[in-house]
Design a protein around this motif. Sequence first.
Motif, mmCIF file in Angstrom:
data_model
loop_
_atom_site.group_PDB
_atom_site.id
_atom_site.type_symbol
_atom_site.label_atom_id
_atom_site.label_comp_id
_atom_site.label_asym_id
_atom_site.label_seq_id
_atom_site.Cartn_x
_atom_site.Cartn_y
_atom_site.Cartn_z
ATOM 1 N N ARG A 40 -6.687 3.030 4.706
ATOM 2 C CA ARG A 40 -7.000 4.258 5.445
ATOM 3 C C ARG A 40 -8.415 4.192 6.022
ATOM 4 O O ARG A 40 -8.651 4.599 7.171
ATOM 5 C CB ARG A 40 -6.856 5.487 4.548
ATOM 6 C CG ARG A 40 -5.427 5.930 4.335
ATOM 7 C CD ARG A 40 -5.337 7.303 3.688
ATOM 8 N NE ARG A 40 -6.028 7.390 2.413
ATOM 9 C CZ ARG A 40 -5.472 7.112 1.233
ATOM 10 N NH1 ARG A 40 -4.218 6.731 1.170
ATOM 11 N NH2 ARG A 40 -6.170 7.232 0.123
ATOM 12 N N ALA B 95 0.818 -1.214 0.000
ATOM 13 C CA ALA B 95 0.000 0.000 0.000
ATOM 14 C C ALA B 95 0.852 1.265 0.000
ATOM 15 O O ALA B 95 0.391 2.321 -0.432
ATOM 16 C CB ALA B 95 -0.934 0.004 1.200
ATOM 17 N N ALA B 96 2.102 1.153 0.438
ATOM 18 C CA ALA B 96 2.989 2.321 0.432
ATOM 19 C C ALA B 96 3.258 2.803 -0.990
ATOM 20 O O ALA B 96 3.576 3.981 -1.190
ATOM 21 C CB ALA B 96 4.312 1.984 1.127
ATOM 22 N N ALA C 215 -3.892 1.582 -0.588
ATOM 23 C CA ALA C 215 -3.814 2.525 0.536
ATOM 24 C C ALA C 215 -5.191 3.043 0.929
ATOM 25 O O ALA C 215 -5.480 3.231 2.123
ATOM 26 C CB ALA C 215 -2.883 3.680 0.187
ATOM 27 N N GLU C 216 -6.052 3.271 -0.052
ATOM 28 C CA GLU C 216 -7.371 3.843 0.240
ATOM 29 C C GLU C 216 -8.204 2.976 1.183
ATOM 30 O O GLU C 216 -8.695 3.470 2.204
ATOM 31 C CB GLU C 216 -8.121 4.107 -1.063
ATOM 32 C CG GLU C 216 -9.442 4.803 -0.862
ATOM 33 C CD GLU C 216 -10.147 5.082 -2.179
ATOM 34 O OE1 GLU C 216 -11.377 5.159 -2.149
ATOM 35 O OE2 GLU C 216 -9.476 5.234 -3.221
#
Length: 197
Positions: free
Chosen positions: A127, A116-117, A123-124
């Motif tokens: 989060r 995800a980095a 990443a979404e």
Amino acid sequence: MPRQVDHASRRRLIAETVCRLADEHGLEGVTLRDVAARAEVSMGAVQRCFRTKEEMLVFALGHVGERIGERVRARLVRSPAQSAGTALGHAATEIALLREEHRAEARVWLAFLAQAAVSPALAEPLRANYAALQETFTRLVAEAGADAARAAPLDPRREARALLALADGLTTHVLIGHLTPRQAQDVLHAHLSGLWE
């Protein structure tokens, strides 16, 4: 008459297969072809469920997040008489994935975190997962803090963020062998106890 396919079940099967492959080889070792072979479905079946590898990974990440979230919710409602501090401890333990039966899931979760980095698509949802957990932890810290006789008030949101970061860090330290699960559990309990002093 053509056979009816339960697409939701097939998507879950594929997600579980992605997780097994990711546990064995990391996310870079997950290909549509390998997923199809391991799940014992055709490439076409995988592609009908997911147009791209990224879409498949996002769904698998959501699947893992749902399993962890379900365990957290189960721990929070198992004993309605438990204090907010006890509930917070149970929830943090579930998030940290310290138990042996969750070791494979912890490896998969960290593989998703690492990917995800460099992947906004992964990443979404991460989060969003962390935001939901942070809200739950913030509420529990606020409730437990109200019950504790502290000299200085807690900032529930800051403490929730710290607890989530600690849980992730402990997962990593256990997986690489820096800490034993017992040592990690001791660190977590010491941190939680320190909140109410």
